[in-house]
Design a protein around this motif. Structure first.
Motif, short mmCIF file in Angstrom:
data_model
loop_
_atom_site.label_atom_id
_atom_site.label_comp_id
_atom_site.label_asym_id
_atom_site.label_seq_id
_atom_site.Cartn_x
_atom_site.Cartn_y
_atom_site.Cartn_z
N ALA A 146 1.06 -1.09 0.09
CA ALA A 146 0.09 -0.05 0.17
C ALA A 146 0.81 1.20 -0.03
O ALA A 146 0.49 2.37 -0.75
N LEU A 147 2.14 1.11 0.35
CA LEU A 147 2.84 2.33 0.53
C LEU A 147 3.34 2.88 -1.09
O LEU A 147 3.66 4.00 -1.23
N VAL A 148 2.96 2.01 -2.08
CA VAL A 148 3.39 2.42 -3.37
C VAL A 148 2.23 3.35 -3.65
O VAL A 148 2.76 4.32 -4.49
N ASP A 149 1.23 3.48 -3.08
CA ASP A 149 0.21 4.49 -3.49
C ASP A 149 0.53 5.81 -2.92
O ASP A 149 -0.10 6.90 -3.20
N VAL A 150 1.39 5.89 -1.99
CA VAL A 150 1.62 7.06 -1.11
C VAL A 150 3.06 7.46 -1.22
O VAL A 150 3.73 8.34 -0.53
N TYR A 151 3.74 6.70 -2.03
CA TYR A 151 5.14 6.95 -2.15
C TYR A 151 5.42 8.52 -2.82
O TYR A 151 4.82 8.68 -3.88
N PRO A 152 6.10 9.39 -2.19
CA PRO A 152 6.09 10.80 -2.49
C PRO A 152 7.20 10.80 -3.72
O PRO A 152 7.48 12.05 -3.93
N GLY A 153 7.93 9.96 -4.08
CA GLY A 153 9.00 10.09 -5.15
C GLY A 153 10.19 10.07 -4.70
O GLY A 153 10.66 10.03 -3.35
N VAL A 154 11.54 9.75 -5.46
CA VAL A 154 12.43 9.33 -5.26
C VAL A 154 13.37 10.74 -4.34
O VAL A 154 14.41 10.28 -3.72
N GLN A 155 12.94 11.88 -4.47
CA GLN A 155 13.39 12.87 -3.78
C GLN A 155 13.27 12.96 -2.11
O GLN A 155 13.96 13.52 -1.21
N ARG A 156 12.24 11.93 -1.75
CA ARG A 156 11.75 11.86 -0.34
C ARG A 156 11.83 10.30 -0.08
O ARG A 156 10.92 9.98 0.98
N GLU A 157 12.42 9.62 -0.75
CA GLU A 157 11.97 8.12 -0.58
C GLU A 157 12.74 7.56 0.77
O GLU A 157 12.28 6.72 1.27
N ASP A 158 13.73 8.28 1.40
CA ASP A 158 14.33 7.85 2.68
C ASP A 158 12.98 7.73 3.58
O ASP A 158 13.16 7.45 4.70
N GLU A 159 11.95 8.77 3.62
CA GLU A 159 10.82 8.66 4.47
C GLU A 159 10.12 7.24 4.71
O GLU A 159 9.37 7.06 5.45
N MET A 160 10.40 6.45 3.30
CA MET A 160 9.75 5.33 3.38
C MET A 160 9.99 4.15 4.50
O MET A 160 9.47 3.34 4.89
N VAL A 161 11.31 4.31 4.79
CA VAL A 161 12.03 3.36 5.71
C VAL A 161 11.28 3.62 7.23
O VAL A 161 11.00 2.53 7.68
N ALA A 162 11.04 4.83 7.40
CA ALA A 162 10.13 4.92 8.77
C ALA A 162 8.80 4.44 8.51
O ALA A 162 8.40 3.91 9.66
N ALA A 163 8.25 4.50 7.42
CA ALA A 163 6.92 3.83 7.19
C ALA A 163 6.85 2.27 7.38
O ALA A 163 6.10 1.89 7.81
N PHE A 164 8.12 1.56 7.08
CA PHE A 164 8.22 0.26 7.19
C PHE A 164 7.74 -0.17 8.61
O PHE A 164 7.22 -1.04 8.83
N ASP A 165 8.13 0.58 9.79
CA ASP A 165 7.73 0.35 11.21
C ASP A 165 6.32 0.20 11.38
O ASP A 165 5.82 -0.69 12.30
N TYR A 166 5.42 0.75 10.37
CA TYR A 166 3.93 0.60 10.81
C TYR A 166 3.49 -0.60 9.81
O TYR A 166 2.06 -0.64 9.82
N CYS A 167 4.26 -1.18 9.28
CA CYS A 167 3.81 -2.43 8.30
C CYS A 167 4.34 -3.75 9.16
O CYS A 167 3.91 -4.86 8.67
N LEU A 168 5.03 -3.55 10.37
CA LEU A 168 5.48 -4.75 11.18
C LEU A 168 4.32 -5.67 11.50
O LEU A 168 3.13 -5.42 11.84
#
Length: 678
Positions: A75-97
Motif C-alpha cells: 500500500a505504500l506504493v500509492d503514497v510514495y512521494p517520489g525519489v527525492q523523499r524516498e528515505d521517508e519510506m524506511v520509517a513507514a516500514f515500522d507501521y507495517c510490522l
C-alpha cells in the motif's frame, strides 16, 4: 506457504552467507513470503520475512528477521512521494510490522516486498560486482547470461530501486535475477530451493566467464621492486610500521587495527595498475562504507627502509586528509551530516600487506575483508573490461546518507576501554588472568602473555575469539622474546595502549639461605623483565603518539620489610622505583606509569601454588590452607585480597577517571599500616 517458511529462509541464508564468494560479512539480504495469522482477527494474512538491518546472512537467526504485512508494504506504493523523499519510506516500514520483536527493517525491504516472487536474494558476490563495475557491464550482462539476468543501472538502494526491479521482473518473465550496476545481484524463485539455485547460478556463471575469458594479468605486469617480501621480513617490517600507521589512522579518533598479508593483497600491490586502481576506490555500498572512499597507498618499493616509509606515510597522510576534505566539500550539500573524520581506514604497503582500521577489532578485520573483496572485484572487472566504480558524488551520498548516520547514532555507548589494546604479562593465571578478564569485559583487546604458550592461549580463549584476545608466549627475562610478544600484539591489533607488568615468581628464604641463583632468577623476571617490557612498549607508544598506560603489579613488600624474602622484596622495590622513574621520563609522551601494591593474594595464585604459599605459611606458623585468612586478619579491614581486587585497581588506573594520575602506587592490601606510603 507453511509455518516452516522462516526456518527455510534461515537455512538458505546461512548456506549462502557461509561462502565469502557469495556475499561479504553483514552484506546482502534474503526474504520469503508466506501466510501467517493476524493475532487480532485470527484471519490469515500475507507476510514477508526479510533479513533485518545490520544482520549477517551466515549467522542469521529468527531474531534477525523483520516480519511485515505485505498488504501494508504494498500500500505504500500509492503514497510514495517520489525519489527525492524516498528515505521517508524506511520509517513507514515500522507501521507495517507484524507481531512483536524482530529486527528493524532495512533499506532493501521494498525490493523484497515489491518483487513478485515468493523468495528473493540480494547479495554482493565478487564475481557479480565485477560485472556490475565493468565499464561495459550492461553489454557483458547480456552476453554472459543470455537474457536470464537483466541489467539494472546504478541507483542508490531504496524504495525506488524496489519499484524498478519489480517492473524489470514484470517485463522480463524469463529472467531469474538482475545485475545491479555498481552494486551487486538480486535473484528470485518460487521456492526457497529455486531462489538459492538461481543466486548460485548467477554467481558461478559470472565466475566461470571471468575465468575463461578474462586476461591473465588484470593488474598489469609485476612492478619491479614491489614484489612481496619473504614472510619473516614483511612481518618484521609490518610490526615496525604498525605503531606509526595506527597513530596516523587515529588522528580523529582512536582506532584498532588488523593486518593482512594474504596472497591476494600482495599480488594486487605488486601490480603495475595498483596505484591507479586504488585511487578509484571501491564501488559496492557495503564496501566503501567500511573501507572509506579509497585507501592510502604507500608509493615506495618493498625494500624501502622503515624510516623512509614512516616519513613518506606521514606526508601521504596529510595529503589524504586534504583530499578527503576536498571530496566532502565537493559533494556534500546542506542536508549532509557533518564530516565524521578524514583518516584512512585502509593503508596499503607494497611488499608487506594491508592495515585496516575500525572502532574495534571486528570492525577493523571486516574492513580488511571488504577490501579483499574489492580487490577481487577489480581483478574481475579489469580481466574483462575496465573497472569503473560509481562516482564520488554517489559515494558521498551513501557515506553520508542520513539513514546511515542515524544508524551510527543508535550505536550503544562504548565501554570505558573500548578501542584500547592491552598486553598483560603472566596472564594465564591468578592476578594476571583476572586483569586480562576485567580489561576484556570493559571492551579492550587483550594479549595474554605467559611463559607457557598453551596456557596463554587457553586463557585467551576463555575471554572470547581472536577479535577479543590472543595468547602469546613471553619469557620476560629474554629481551628478544619480549619484543616478539610486542610484535605479535602490533600485528594482531595494530598497536598498543596499555601494558601490565605482572609476570613474577617468588622464593621465600632468609638471607643466609638465598643463593645467587635465587637472587638472579627473581631479579631477571621482575626487575629486568619489567624493564624489557616497558622499554619495548614505550618505543611503540611513543611512535603511536596516542599516550598510553604502563602498570606495574608490585607488592606491599616493596615498602614493607617482611621476614625471609630478601630477593623478592628487593626486586619489588626495584619495580616500584621504575614506576617513578618512567612516569617522569614518559610523561612528555602522554604515557602514564602507575603501580599497584597488593598484599598476599593466595586464591588462584600461581606463585602461592608453586611453593611460596607453603614457605610463607611455615614462616608465619600457620597452615597453608589458612594463609589467606591469616593475611586478612592482620589487615585493618580484615578482608582477604583476591585477584579481582587487583584487576579492579588496574581498571580504575587505566580508565578515563584518573587521566591526570601518574607515578602513583595504589595499595590493594585491605590496609597494612606498616606498608602505608609516605
Amino acid at each position: 506457504m507453511t509455518a516452516s517458511t522462516p526456518s527455510e529462509l534461515i537455512a538458505r541464508s546461512r548456506r549462502l552467507g557461509a561462502d565469502p564468494r557469495n556475499t561479504n560479512y553483514a552484506g546482502g539480504n534474503t526474504s520469503a513470503k508466506g501466510t501467517g495469522i493476524d493475532p487480532v482477527t485470527g484471519e490469515p494474512v500475507e507476510l514477508l520475512w526479510v533479513k533485518g538491518s545490520g544482520g549477517d546472512l551466515g549467522t542469521l537467526t529468527e531474531a534477525g528477521l523483520a516480519v511485515l504485512r505485505l498488504d501494508r508494504v504494498r500500500a505504500l506504493v500509492d503514497v510514495y512521494p517520489g525519489v527525492q523523499r524516498e528515505d521517508e519510506m524506511v520509517a513507514a516500514f515500522d507501521y507495517c510490522l507484524h507481531g512483536k520483536g524482530g529486527a528493524a527493517p532495512s533499506i532493501d525491504t521494498a525490493m523484497h516486498a515489491l518483487v513478485d516472487a515468493a523468495h528473493v536474494d540480494h547479495m554482493h558476490p565478487d564475481s557479480g560486482i565485477a560485472i556490475a563495475t565493468a565499464a561495459d557491464g550492461e553489454e557483458l550482462t547480456s552476453r554472459i547470461f543470455a537474457g536470464k539476468v537483466v541489467w539494472v543501472p546504478w541507483r542508490r538502494p531504496g524504495f525506488q530501486l524496489g519499484l524498478d526491479i519489480a517492473e524489470i521482473k514484470r517485463q522480463n518473465p524469463q529472467a531469474i535475477g538482475c545485475i545491479l550496476g555498481g552494486h551487486g545481484i538480486t535473484a528470485w524463485g518460487e521456492t526457497s530451493e529455486e531462489a538459492e539455485a538461481n543466486s548460485l547460478w548467477i554467481i558461478h556463471t559470472a565466475e566461470a566467464y571471468i575465468g575463461e575469458h578474462g586476461r591473465s594479468d588484470p593488474f598489469g605486469g609485476v612492478r619491479a621492486g614491489y614484489e612481496a617480501l619473504p614472510q619473516a621480513e614483511r612481518r618484521a617490517k609490518a610490526a615496525a610500521l604498525a605503531p606509526t600507521i595506527r597513530g596516523l589512522a587515529s588522528t580523529d579518533k582512536p582506532m584498532v587495527g588488523h593486518f593482512t598479508d594474504s596472497d591476494d593483497v600482495l599480488e594486487f600491490l605488486a601490480g603495475e595498475k595498483a596505484a591507479d586502481l586504488a585511487a578509484l576506490g571501491t564501488s559496492c555500498p557495503d564496501h566503501f562504507l567500511r573501507t572509506k572512499v579509497k585507501p592510502m597507498l604507500l608509493d615506495l618499493p618493498a625494500g624501502a627502509s622503515v624510516d623512509a616509509s614512516i616519513a613518506r606515510l606521514t606526508e601521504l597522510h596529510e595529503q589524504y586528509r586534504a583530499d578527503y576534505r576536498a571530496y566532502y566539500d565537493a559533494h556534500a550539500d546542506a542536508s549532509s551530516p557533518a564530516m565524521r573524520g578524514a583518516d584512512p581506514l585502509i593503508v596499503l604497503i607494497p611488499g608487506v600487506g594491508m592495515f585496516s582500521y575500525g572502532a574495534n577489532k571486528q570492525t577493523a578485520r571486516v574492513a580488511g575483508e571488504f577490501y579483499v573483496n574489492a580487490i577481487h572485484v577489480m581483478r574481475g572487472a579489469e580481466a574483462l573490461s575496465t573497472y569503473t566504480p560509481i562516482s564520488d558524488a554517489e559515494k558521498l551520498r551513501i557515506e553520508y546518507w542520513a539513514l546511515e548516520d542515524a544508524k551510527l547514532q543508535r550505536m550503544p555507548k562504548p565501554k570505558s576501554h573500548q578501542g584500547r589494546i592491552a598486553l598483560v604479562t603472566g596472564a594465564a593465571s591468578g592476578i594476571g588472568k583476572a586483569i586480562a578478564t576485567r580489561l576484556a569485559a570493559e571492551g579492550a583487546c587483550v594479549v595474554v602473555a605467559d611463559l607457557d604458550l598453551e596456557k596463554a592461549q587457553s586463557a585467551a580463549a576463555e575471554l572470547g575469539n581472536a577479535d577479543v584476545a590472543i595468547g602469546v608466549a613471553a619469557n620476560v627475562a629474554d629481551a628478544d622474546a619480549v619484543q616478539a610478544a610486542l610484535d605479535a600484539t602490533l600485528l594482531a591489533f595494530g598497536g598498543i595502549d596499555l601494558v601490565v607488568n605482572n609476570a613474577g615468581l617468588s622464593l621465600s628464604k632468609p638471607l643466609l639461605e638465598t643463593t645467587e641463583q635465587d637472587w638472579d632468577l627473581q631479579h631477571d623476571v621482575m626487575a629486568k623483565g619489567s624493564f624489557f617490557v616497558a622499554k619495548a612498549a614505550a618505543r611503540a607508544l611513543i611512535a603511536q603518539g596516542m599516550g598510553g598506560d604502563i602498570v606495574y603489579i608490585s607488592s606491599k613488600n616493596s615498602v614493607f620489610a617482611g621476614p625471609n624474602n630478601i630477593a623478592y622484596s628487593a626486586t619489588k622495590a626495584d619495580q616500584a622505583h621504575q614506576v617513578r622513574l618512567l612516569a617522569v621520563e614518559l610523561g612528555e609522551h602522554g604515557v602514564r606509569v602507575n603501580g599497584i601494591n597488593p598484599d598476599g593474594v593466595v586464591r588462584g595464585s600461581g606463585i602461592f601454588a608453586s611453593g611460596w604459599g607453603a614457605n610463607r605459611a611455615a614462616t608465619y606458623g600457620v597452615k597453608e590452607e589458612d594463609l589467606g585468612q591469616f593475611y586478612a586478619n592482620r589487615t585493618i579491614l580484615k578482608r582477604e585480597v583476591v585477584p579481582e581486587n587487583v584487576a579492579d585497581a588496574v581498571y580504575v588506573l587505566t580508565g578515563p577517571e584518573l587521566s591526570r594520575t601518574t607515578g602513583l602506587h595504589v595499595p590493594v592490601d585491605s590496609g597494612v599500616a606498616a606498608a602505608f606510603l609516605r
